[in-house]
Design an enzyme around this catalytic site. Structure first.
Site, PDB file in Angstrom:
ATOM      1  CE  LYS A  71      44.269  47.264  46.915  1.00  0.00           C
ATOM      2  NZ  LYS A  71      44.320  48.004  45.664  1.00  0.00           N
ATOM      3  CD  GLU A  75      30.396  39.676  47.072  1.00  0.00           C
ATOM      4  OE1 GLU A  75      31.040  40.437  47.839  1.00  0.00           O
ATOM      5  OE2 GLU A  75      29.912  40.063  45.995  1.00  0.00           O
ATOM      6  N   GLY A 101      43.377  45.241  42.631  1.00  0.00           N
ATOM      7  CA  GLY A 101      42.858  43.881  42.794  1.00  0.00           C
ATOM      8  C   GLY A 101      43.017  43.037  41.532  1.00  0.00           C
ATOM      9  NE  ARG A 102      40.900  46.959  36.929  1.00  0.00           N
ATOM     10  CZ  ARG A 102      40.467  47.814  37.828  1.00  0.00           C
ATOM     11  NH1 ARG A 102      39.931  47.379  38.949  1.00  0.00           N
ATOM     12  NH2 ARG A 102      40.561  49.131  37.642  1.00  0.00           N
ATOM     13  CD  GLU A 129      36.850  45.580  38.919  1.00  0.00           C
ATOM     14  OE1 GLU A 129      35.826  44.978  39.273  1.00  0.00           O
ATOM     15  OE2 GLU A 129      37.953  45.402  39.464  1.00  0.00           O
ATOM     16  CG  HIS A 140      30.845  23.413  17.780  1.00  0.00           C
ATOM     17  ND1 HIS A 140      30.456  22.818  16.600  1.00  0.00           N
ATOM     18  CD2 HIS A 140      32.176  23.204  17.895  1.00  0.00           C
ATOM     19  CE1 HIS A 140      31.516  22.247  16.036  1.00  0.00           C
ATOM     20  NE2 HIS A 140      32.573  22.468  16.801  1.00  0.00           N
ATOM     21  CE  LYS A 150      31.883  45.934  46.068  1.00  0.00           C
ATOM     22  NZ  LYS A 150      33.229  46.255  46.495  1.00  0.00           N
TER      23      LYS A 150
HETATM   24  O1  F6P Z   1      34.679  44.123  42.131  1.00  0.00           O
HETATM   25  C1  F6P Z   1      35.270  45.147  42.850  1.00  0.00           C
HETATM   26  C2  F6P Z   1      36.513  44.715  43.543  1.00  0.00           C
HETATM   27  O2  F6P Z   1      36.953  45.767  44.332  1.00  0.00           O
HETATM   28  C3  F6P Z   1      37.627  44.252  42.602  1.00  0.00           C
HETATM   29  O3  F6P Z   1      38.359  45.264  42.042  1.00  0.00           O
HETATM   30  C4  F6P Z   1      38.393  43.355  43.471  1.00  0.00           C
HETATM   31  O4  F6P Z   1      39.241  42.536  42.729  1.00  0.00           O
HETATM   32  C5  F6P Z   1      37.279  42.614  44.178  1.00  0.00           C
HETATM   33  O5  F6P Z   1      36.289  43.593  44.385  1.00  0.00           O
HETATM   34  C6  F6P Z   1      37.650  41.944  45.469  1.00  0.00           C
HETATM   35  O6  F6P Z   1      38.121  42.861  46.413  1.00  0.00           O
HETATM   36  P1  F6P Z   1      38.951  42.397  47.676  1.00  0.00           P
HETATM   37  O7  F6P Z   1      40.194  41.737  47.203  1.00  0.00           O
HETATM   38  O8  F6P Z   1      39.225  43.647  48.445  1.00  0.00           O
HETATM   39  O9  F6P Z   1      38.104  41.424  48.468  1.00  0.00           O
END
Ligand code: F6P
Length: 545
Positions: A205, A211, A265-266, A351, A382, A510
């Site tokens: 987003k 990452e 995002g979620r 979240e 299990h 972060k």
């Molecule tokens: O974990 C925090 C967060 O902002 C989430 O809400 C989101 O889904 C994820 O990081 C990834 O963010 P992006 O889509 O901006 O890379």
């Protein structure tokens, strides 16, 4: 007024003192129509909530709580594009992404539907071109390996849905997901795929997530090393709200699929973030999923609360969390293809509602979002089910059961169904020491052994569960199920007076990681940490020398 000072809350608190000692099995015995009365249906979903520690009065009070908290108005505010995510000054419109009726939805005076429809059309065109081999790789080969690079909401939705719809995949397609910054995640996938046949979808987003950008750079280098720089435009697309950063990364805007700030995002699986789903399972199936979610949206928006599935789910969660003091719950789908559903819901729920400050900026004096965990049945029977049956506190469970399997082989599905139905019954009924003793005697145990073992073999019972019986987990039903949980989380957030749509809690870690990184990789020193963190940093450095 805070929610725990409302009349409904106080009445619930005193009603709890009465009901906490009432056994569900007695309520079942007293009312043969209990299951019928406490089951709701929408399309091919039957929500049986009769195995809960509630009676008609509990429900009445819970429904009053929802009314007193203004749930109805807040639902309208969300659907109509009000900026209910007030900490970020954003509307919350994942519902507009599946607004199949195409009714205009306005944000800042602008109807957002034309843009949404345009991106859906672009997705459809692209997904079909890839599936038909019309959009091919740099060397002319068909792109049959899809790799989504993203994390959190830019990963979990596609991971969960592609797995749930595996039976619908094009036969020649394979799909992988790289999310973890751990180099192993990249290495293991790059080791087994062919650059000439691979399409990377960089999903982010913000397009600033460390990452995702690190993984995307590694994959880009791998591709360029194999096929040269000009290959990038045929093997990389991006999904983001941040055109500038996408272009800076080296993906041109033609290969970018847009979404918007009003999609969290979620909650983004319904947007272009679902491109991997549309490619491997087909845009028609992606659209069926949107149709299912739309049906759930209409149910949620238009149905009175007493018959409203997400509202009842939310209220039951509040009942256990805030009155019984149970701060966890489990989701157990009895469908191998739904194995990632609990992980998906974990982000959605925790979240969204893991918050300790209310909408007025005050620290709440009641507990909010519970810990959610789960896994596919029967496997988890299990692993953690021992605690669910005999642990000191109960854990409310959601069981999701498809009546029909995608793979009807021999007796597998009957055995699976028998197992899940038995779990709900066992949790509710339990087994008294007397019953356990009788069983032991029947099995030929000595009186002494019976005396010794009967308590270990007994089950307190009275442990609640919801059952979601569905006909089959098809794309439409899956869309309904996801939207159902989204709305449950939303209603709970309203009652707890929190903003379910920001996620500031992930920021501190972060920030600190950015401080520590130069210390680990370079010579930066002098940053003040606690003694534990300092010691760990220096030990790591020694070990990596
Ligand atoms: O974990 C925090 C967060 O902002 C989430 O809400 C989101 O889904 C994820 O990081 C990834 O963010 P992006 O889509 O901006 O890379």
């Amino acid at each position: 007024m805070t929610v725990n000072k409302t009349r409904a809350w106080k009445k619930l608190a005193s009603h709890y003192k009465h009901i906490k000692n009432v056994e569900m099995k007695d309520m079942f015995d007293a009312d043969p129509k209990r299951a019928e009365k406490l089951t709701l249906n929408l399309d091919n979903i039957w929500f049986d909530y009769s195995k809960n520690r509630i009676n008609a009065h509990t429900l009445k009070l819970l429904l009053r709580l929802a009314e007193d908290c203004g749930v109805k108005d807040k639902i309208e505010a969300m659907f109509s594009g009000e900026k209910i995510n007030f900490t970020e000054n954003r509307a919350v419109l994942h519902t507009a992404l599946r607004n199949r009726g195409n009714i205009p939805v306005f944000v800042d005076g602008k109807n957002v539907m034309p843009e949404i429809n345009a991106v859906l059309a672009k997705m459809k065109k692209f997904a079909e071109a890839v599936r038909l081999g019309k959009f091919v790789g740099h060397t002319g080969k068909k792109l049959t390996t899809i790799v989504n690079i993203g994390i959190g909401g830019s990963d979990l939705g596609p991971v969960m849905v592609t797995e749930a719809l595996r039976k619908y995949w094009a036969k020649d397609m394979e799909c992988y997901f790289i999310s973890n910054i751990d180099g192993t995640a990249c290495a293991e996938i790059l080791n087994k795929i062919d650059p000439e046949k691979t399409l990377f979808i960089v999903s982010s987003k913000t397009f600033t997530t460390i990452e995702t950008l690190t993984n995307a750079k590694t994959c880009r280098k791998w591709l360029v090393d194999a096929l040269g720089e000009p290959a990038v435009s045929k093997h990389f697309v991006a999904i983001s709200t941040n055109k500038k950063e996408v272009e800076k990364f080296g993906i041109n805007s033609e290969n970018m699929f847009e979404f918007w700030d009003f999609v969290g995002g979620r909650y983004s699986v319904w947007s272009a973030i679902g491109l991997s789903i549309a490619i491997v399972a087909g845009m028609d199936n992606f659209e069926k999923m949107l149709d299912g979610a739309y049906a759930m949206d209409k149910h949620f928006r238009e149905t009175d609360f007493a018959h409203n599935i997400p509202v009842i789910m939310a209220l039951l969660g509040i009942w256990y969390n805030n009155f019984f003091g149970i701060k966890r719950y489990a989701v157990v789908p009895y469908d191998q293809y739904l194995q990632y559903f609990p992980a998906y819901l974990q982000q959605l729920d925790m979240e969204s509602n893991g918050k300790f400050v209310d909408v007025n900026g005050k620290v709440v004096s009641y507990s909010t979002g519970p810990v959610l965990f789960g896994g596919a049945g029967t496997n988890v029977q299990h692993s953690f089910f021992q605690l669910i049956h005999q642990g000191t506190d109960f854990v409310p469970c959601d069981f999701i059961i498809p009546a029909i399997s995608h793979n009807e082989i021999g007796e597998h599905h009957e055995i699976l169904l028998a197992n899940v139905l038995a779990q709900g019954e066992a949790l509710m009924r339990g087994k008294t020491e007397k019953e356990a003793a009788a069983e032991l005697l029947k099995a030929g145990k000595s009186k002494e052994d019976v005396k010794k073992l009967k308590r270990y073999k007994s089950f307190s019972g009275n442990r609640p569960s919801n059952t979601f019986l569905v006909k089959k987990v098809d794309p439409y039903t899956l869309g309904e199920l996801i939207a159902m949980y989204e709305h449950k989380v939303f209603v709970q957030g309203i009652i707890w007076h929190i903003n379910s749509y920001d996620q500031m809690g992930v920021e501190l870690g972060k920030q600190l990681a950015l401080n520590i990184l130069p210390e680990l990789s370079g010579n930066a020193t002098g940053i003040c940490h606690d003694s534990s963190t300092s010691q760990l940093i220096s030990t790591v450095k020694k070990l990596r020398k």
